[in-house]
Design a protein around this motif. Structure first.
Motif, PDB file in Angstrom:
ATOM      1  N   GLN A  89      -4.314  -1.212  -8.175  1.00  0.00           N
ATOM      2  CA  GLN A  89      -3.117  -1.065  -7.340  1.00  0.00           C
ATOM      3  C   GLN A  89      -1.845  -1.445  -8.092  1.00  0.00           C
ATOM      4  OE1 GLN A  89      -4.710  -3.458  -3.950  1.00  0.00           O
ATOM      5  NE2 GLN A  89      -4.411  -1.590  -2.751  1.00  0.00           N
ATOM      6  N   GLY A  90      -1.753  -0.998  -9.332  1.00  0.00           N
ATOM      7  CA  GLY A  90      -0.558  -1.214 -10.114  1.00  0.00           C
ATOM      8  C   GLY A  90      -0.456  -2.556 -10.797  1.00  0.00           C
ATOM      9  N   VAL A  91      -1.518  -3.334 -10.777  1.00  0.00           N
ATOM     10  CA  VAL A  91      -1.529  -4.663 -11.405  1.00  0.00           C
ATOM     11  C   VAL A  91      -2.654  -4.720 -12.423  1.00  0.00           C
ATOM     12  CG1 VAL A  91      -1.749  -7.144 -11.029  1.00  0.00           C
ATOM     13  CG2 VAL A  91      -0.634  -5.712  -9.307  1.00  0.00           C
ATOM     14  N   GLN A  92      -2.340  -5.220 -13.622  1.00  0.00           N
ATOM     15  CA  GLN A  92      -3.364  -5.363 -14.650  1.00  0.00           C
ATOM     16  C   GLN A  92      -4.178  -6.620 -14.353  1.00  0.00           C
ATOM     17  OE1 GLN A  92      -3.578  -2.969 -16.896  1.00  0.00           O
ATOM     18  NE2 GLN A  92      -5.297  -3.789 -18.009  1.00  0.00           N
ATOM     19  N   LEU A  93      -5.303  -6.445 -13.650  1.00  0.00           N
ATOM     20  CA  LEU A  93      -6.109  -7.603 -13.262  1.00  0.00           C
ATOM     21  C   LEU A  93      -7.044  -8.047 -14.369  1.00  0.00           C
ATOM     22  CD1 LEU A  93      -7.233  -7.029  -9.547  1.00  0.00           C
ATOM     23  CD2 LEU A  93      -5.327  -8.387 -10.420  1.00  0.00           C
ATOM     24  N   LEU A  94      -7.734  -7.104 -14.982  1.00  0.00           N
ATOM     25  CA  LEU A  94      -8.756  -7.440 -15.982  1.00  0.00           C
ATOM     26  C   LEU A  94      -8.180  -7.268 -17.376  1.00  0.00           C
ATOM     27  CD1 LEU A  94     -11.891  -8.097 -16.106  1.00  0.00           C
ATOM     28  CD2 LEU A  94     -12.168  -5.675 -16.651  1.00  0.00           C
ATOM     29  N   SER A  95      -8.304  -8.289 -18.218  1.00  0.00           N
ATOM     30  CA  SER A  95      -7.830  -8.180 -19.594  1.00  0.00           C
ATOM     31  C   SER A  95      -8.539  -9.198 -20.464  1.00  0.00           C
ATOM     32  CB  SER A  95      -6.308  -8.378 -19.671  1.00  0.00           C
ATOM     33  OG  SER A  95      -5.957  -9.680 -19.233  1.00  0.00           O
ATOM     34  N   THR A 196      11.211  -5.996  -4.657  1.00  0.00           N
ATOM     35  CA  THR A 196      10.464  -4.765  -4.431  1.00  0.00           C
ATOM     36  C   THR A 196       9.567  -4.921  -3.207  1.00  0.00           C
ATOM     37  OG1 THR A 196       8.751  -3.293  -5.343  1.00  0.00           O
ATOM     38  CG2 THR A 196       8.786  -5.543  -6.137  1.00  0.00           C
ATOM     39  N   THR A 197       9.372  -3.813  -2.512  1.00  0.00           N
ATOM     40  CA  THR A 197       8.543  -3.829  -1.298  1.00  0.00           C
ATOM     41  C   THR A 197       7.082  -3.562  -1.594  1.00  0.00           C
ATOM     42  OG1 THR A 197       9.122  -1.490  -0.934  1.00  0.00           O
ATOM     43  CG2 THR A 197      10.456  -3.152   0.203  1.00  0.00           C
ATOM     44  N   CYS A 198       6.727  -3.490  -2.878  1.00  0.00           N
ATOM     45  CA  CYS A 198       5.310  -3.371  -3.264  1.00  0.00           C
ATOM     46  C   CYS A 198       5.047  -4.333  -4.413  1.00  0.00           C
ATOM     47  CB  CYS A 198       4.965  -1.937  -3.659  1.00  0.00           C
ATOM     48  SG  CYS A 198       5.959  -1.282  -5.021  1.00  0.00           S
ATOM     49  N   THR A 199       3.812  -4.754  -4.564  1.00  0.00           N
ATOM     50  CA  THR A 199       3.482  -5.758  -5.577  1.00  0.00           C
ATOM     51  C   THR A 199       2.936  -5.160  -6.864  1.00  0.00           C
ATOM     52  OG1 THR A 199       1.252  -6.045  -4.658  1.00  0.00           O
ATOM     53  CG2 THR A 199       2.987  -7.486  -3.794  1.00  0.00           C
ATOM     54  N   GLY A 200       2.768  -3.828  -6.917  1.00  0.00           N
ATOM     55  CA  GLY A 200       2.262  -3.177  -8.117  1.00  0.00           C
ATOM     56  C   GLY A 200       3.326  -2.351  -8.800  1.00  0.00           C
ATOM     57  N   PHE A 201       3.126  -2.105 -10.086  1.00  0.00           N
ATOM     58  CA  PHE A 201       4.057  -1.321 -10.890  1.00  0.00           C
ATOM     59  C   PHE A 201       3.588   0.128 -10.968  1.00  0.00           C
ATOM     60  CE2 PHE A 201       5.836   0.354 -14.795  1.00  0.00           C
ATOM     61  CZ  PHE A 201       7.136  -0.081 -14.739  1.00  0.00           C
ATOM     62  N   PRO A 202       4.502   1.124 -10.821  1.00  0.00           N
ATOM     63  CA  PRO A 202       5.955   0.994 -10.750  1.00  0.00           C
ATOM     64  C   PRO A 202       6.436   0.420  -9.418  1.00  0.00           C
ATOM     65  CG  PRO A 202       5.323   3.292 -10.490  1.00  0.00           C
ATOM     66  CD  PRO A 202       4.080   2.543 -10.847  1.00  0.00           C
ATOM     67  N   LEU A 246      19.787  -4.093   3.310  1.00  0.00           N
ATOM     68  CA  LEU A 246      18.345  -3.839   3.296  1.00  0.00           C
ATOM     69  C   LEU A 246      18.010  -2.600   4.121  1.00  0.00           C
ATOM     70  CD1 LEU A 246      16.855  -7.436   3.793  1.00  0.00           C
ATOM     71  CD2 LEU A 246      16.808  -6.049   1.705  1.00  0.00           C
ATOM     72  N   PRO A 247      17.034  -1.818   3.672  1.00  0.00           N
ATOM     73  CA  PRO A 247      16.606  -0.666   4.471  1.00  0.00           C
ATOM     74  C   PRO A 247      15.928  -1.128   5.755  1.00  0.00           C
ATOM     75  CG  PRO A 247      15.155  -0.981   2.585  1.00  0.00           C
ATOM     76  CD  PRO A 247      16.289  -1.926   2.403  1.00  0.00           C
ATOM     77  N   ALA A 248      15.852  -0.247   6.727  1.00  0.00           N
ATOM     78  CA  ALA A 248      15.218  -0.590   8.008  1.00  0.00           C
ATOM     79  C   ALA A 248      13.753  -0.935   7.798  1.00  0.00           C
ATOM     80  CB  ALA A 248      15.351   0.587   8.973  1.00  0.00           C
ATOM     81  N   ASN A 249      13.273  -1.898   8.575  1.00  0.00           N
ATOM     82  CA  ASN A 249      11.854  -2.300   8.532  1.00  0.00           C
ATOM     83  C   ASN A 249      11.421  -2.687   7.120  1.00  0.00           C
ATOM     84  OD1 ASN A 249      11.555  -1.628  11.346  1.00  0.00           O
ATOM     85  ND2 ASN A 249      11.391   0.521  10.731  1.00  0.00           N
ATOM     86  N   CYS A 250      12.250  -3.466   6.441  1.00  0.00           N
ATOM     87  CA  CYS A 250      11.983  -3.843   5.054  1.00  0.00           C
ATOM     88  C   CYS A 250      11.079  -5.067   4.987  1.00  0.00           C
ATOM     89  CB  CYS A 250      13.305  -4.130   4.351  1.00  0.00           C
ATOM     90  SG  CYS A 250      13.128  -4.548   2.608  1.00  0.00           S
ATOM     91  N   GLY A 251       9.914  -4.888   4.405  1.00  0.00           N
ATOM     92  CA  GLY A 251       9.002  -5.993   4.166  1.00  0.00           C
ATOM     93  C   GLY A 251       8.066  -6.236   5.313  1.00  0.00           C
ATOM     94  N   PRO A 252       7.095  -7.110   5.105  1.00  0.00           N
ATOM     95  CA  PRO A 252       6.805  -7.797   3.843  1.00  0.00           C
ATOM     96  C   PRO A 252       6.239  -6.850   2.788  1.00  0.00           C
ATOM     97  CG  PRO A 252       5.094  -8.258   5.428  1.00  0.00           C
ATOM     98  CD  PRO A 252       6.150  -7.488   6.170  1.00  0.00           C
ATOM     99  N   ALA A 253       6.249  -7.301   1.519  1.00  0.00           N
ATOM    100  CA  ALA A 253       5.740  -6.474   0.434  1.00  0.00           C
ATOM    101  C   ALA A 253       4.262  -6.176   0.644  1.00  0.00           C
ATOM    102  CB  ALA A 253       5.949  -7.181  -0.909  1.00  0.00           C
ATOM    103  N   VAL A 254       3.863  -4.984   0.252  1.00  0.00           N
ATOM    104  CA  VAL A 254       2.481  -4.547   0.410  1.00  0.00           C
ATOM    105  C   VAL A 254       1.861  -4.321  -0.961  1.00  0.00           C
ATOM    106  CG1 VAL A 254       2.925  -3.504   2.654  1.00  0.00           C
ATOM    107  CG2 VAL A 254       3.163  -2.123   0.578  1.00  0.00           C
ATOM    108  N   ALA A 255       0.543  -4.303  -1.000  1.00  0.00           N
ATOM    109  CA  ALA A 255      -0.166  -4.008  -2.242  1.00  0.00           C
ATOM    110  C   ALA A 255       0.033  -2.534  -2.609  1.00  0.00           C
ATOM    111  CB  ALA A 255      -1.644  -4.323  -2.090  1.00  0.00           C
ATOM    112  N   GLY A 256      -0.024  -2.240  -3.904  1.00  0.00           N
ATOM    113  CA  GLY A 256       0.133  -0.875  -4.354  1.00  0.00           C
ATOM    114  C   GLY A 256       1.433  -0.675  -5.103  1.00  0.00           C
ATOM    115  N   THR A 257       1.792   0.567  -5.330  1.00  0.00           N
ATOM    116  CA  THR A 257       2.945   0.927  -6.150  1.00  0.00           C
ATOM    117  C   THR A 257       3.944   1.766  -5.348  1.00  0.00           C
ATOM    118  OG1 THR A 257       2.044   3.029  -6.937  1.00  0.00           O
ATOM    119  CG2 THR A 257       1.383   1.022  -8.124  1.00  0.00           C
TER     120      THR A 257
END
Length: 264
Positions: A89-95, A196-202, A246-257
């Motif tokens: 989900q946009g996050v480098q978990l395993l390394s 950002t409203t998502c926790t993954g990159f981009p 802030l845009p309408a209905n902003c947050g909380p941040a969700v998983a993904g990109t």
């Protein structure tokens, strides 16, 4: 119409150096050697993927866990090592990197089977597990909480020697006290403070960001970089401008990109 220009030479990927990787040379490929190392330990990696751009030196292993993308493995050319990377989900978990093919196979099998990062690390000690990657594994709310704390800690360390760090620290402290911003995932880029409203990159670019200025003031821009909302003399004034835009209905941040958000 013909051209006299020479065609670009085609560079075929080089096989593994047999002096560094006798096990790969004996098996015929990285994929075959990895599958053999897994089978010797009673592990199943499924169908090992090939990277078309470098099939002799790179392989992938799919995961049965939703959200986990295939982990990709590539080898070193100057010394023996295997590097593994597993995004989710946009996050480098395993390394991590290792010279032990058997240990590598255990890590890939753990990723495939849905084991948690610490469980994979227990079987393959070379796997790197940070506080932030563990937080991402627990969900977006935990990732946001840990990211805010780590961001503030890092800025506190830099603030003793850099003026811009002191300004950004003042911004981050004011933003972290604002509930509407505290629920978003923060990050900095060239001392600008972003949300950002998502926790993954981009990451998403739907929330204004703040640039510290050399005269000690702040400029609020966004959501695009070329759009200036206004300037403020204090961190509190800049934060108020962000909240007001802030845009309408902003947050909380969700998983993904951001790409996931557009597709949804």
């Amino acid at each position: 119409m013909t051209s006299n220009s020479p065609r670009p030479a085609r560079h075929e990927p080089l096989p593994a150096d047999p002096d560094l990787y006798p096990d790969l040379a004996a098996a015929g490929s990285l994929a075959a050697a990895l599958a053999l190392a897994a089978a010797e330990q009673g592990l199943d990696l499924g169908a090992v993927l090939s990277n078309d751009s470098d099939p002799l030196r790179t392989v992938g292993v799919t995961s049965t866990t939703p959200g986990r993308e295939p982990c990709w493995i590539f080898i070193g050319s100057q010394s023996r090592w295997f590097n593994i990377n597993g995004p989710c989900q946009g996050v480098q978990l395993l390394s991590g990197s290792t010279s032990d093919l058997g240990e590598l196979a255990r890590a890939a099998a753990g990723w495939r089977d849905g084991a948690r990062l610490r469980e994979i690390q227990d079987d393959a000690a070379f796997i790197e597990v940070s506080e932030l990657t563990e937080a991402h594994e627990l969900g977006p709310a935990e990732a946001v909480t840990v990211k805010w704390r780590l961001l503030l800690e890092g800025l506190h360390q830099d603030a003793d020697r850099l003026d811009l760090a002191r300004q950004t620290l003042a911004l981050a402290e004011a933003a972290s006290a604002e509930p509407k911003l505290r629920q978003l995932y923060p990050f900095t880029s060239h001392w600008s403070l972003h949300f950002t409203t998502c926790t993954g990159f981009p990451y998403s670019w739907d929330v204004p960001f703040i640039d510290p200025l050399s005269d000690g003031r702040y400029r609020v821009c966004g959501p695009s970089r070329g759009t200036v909302i206004g300037e403020g003399d204090t961190a509190a004034a800049a934060i108020a401008m962000v909240v007001g835009a802030l845009p309408a209905n902003c947050g909380p941040a969700v998983a993904g990109t951001a790409n996931d958000q557009r597709q949804g």
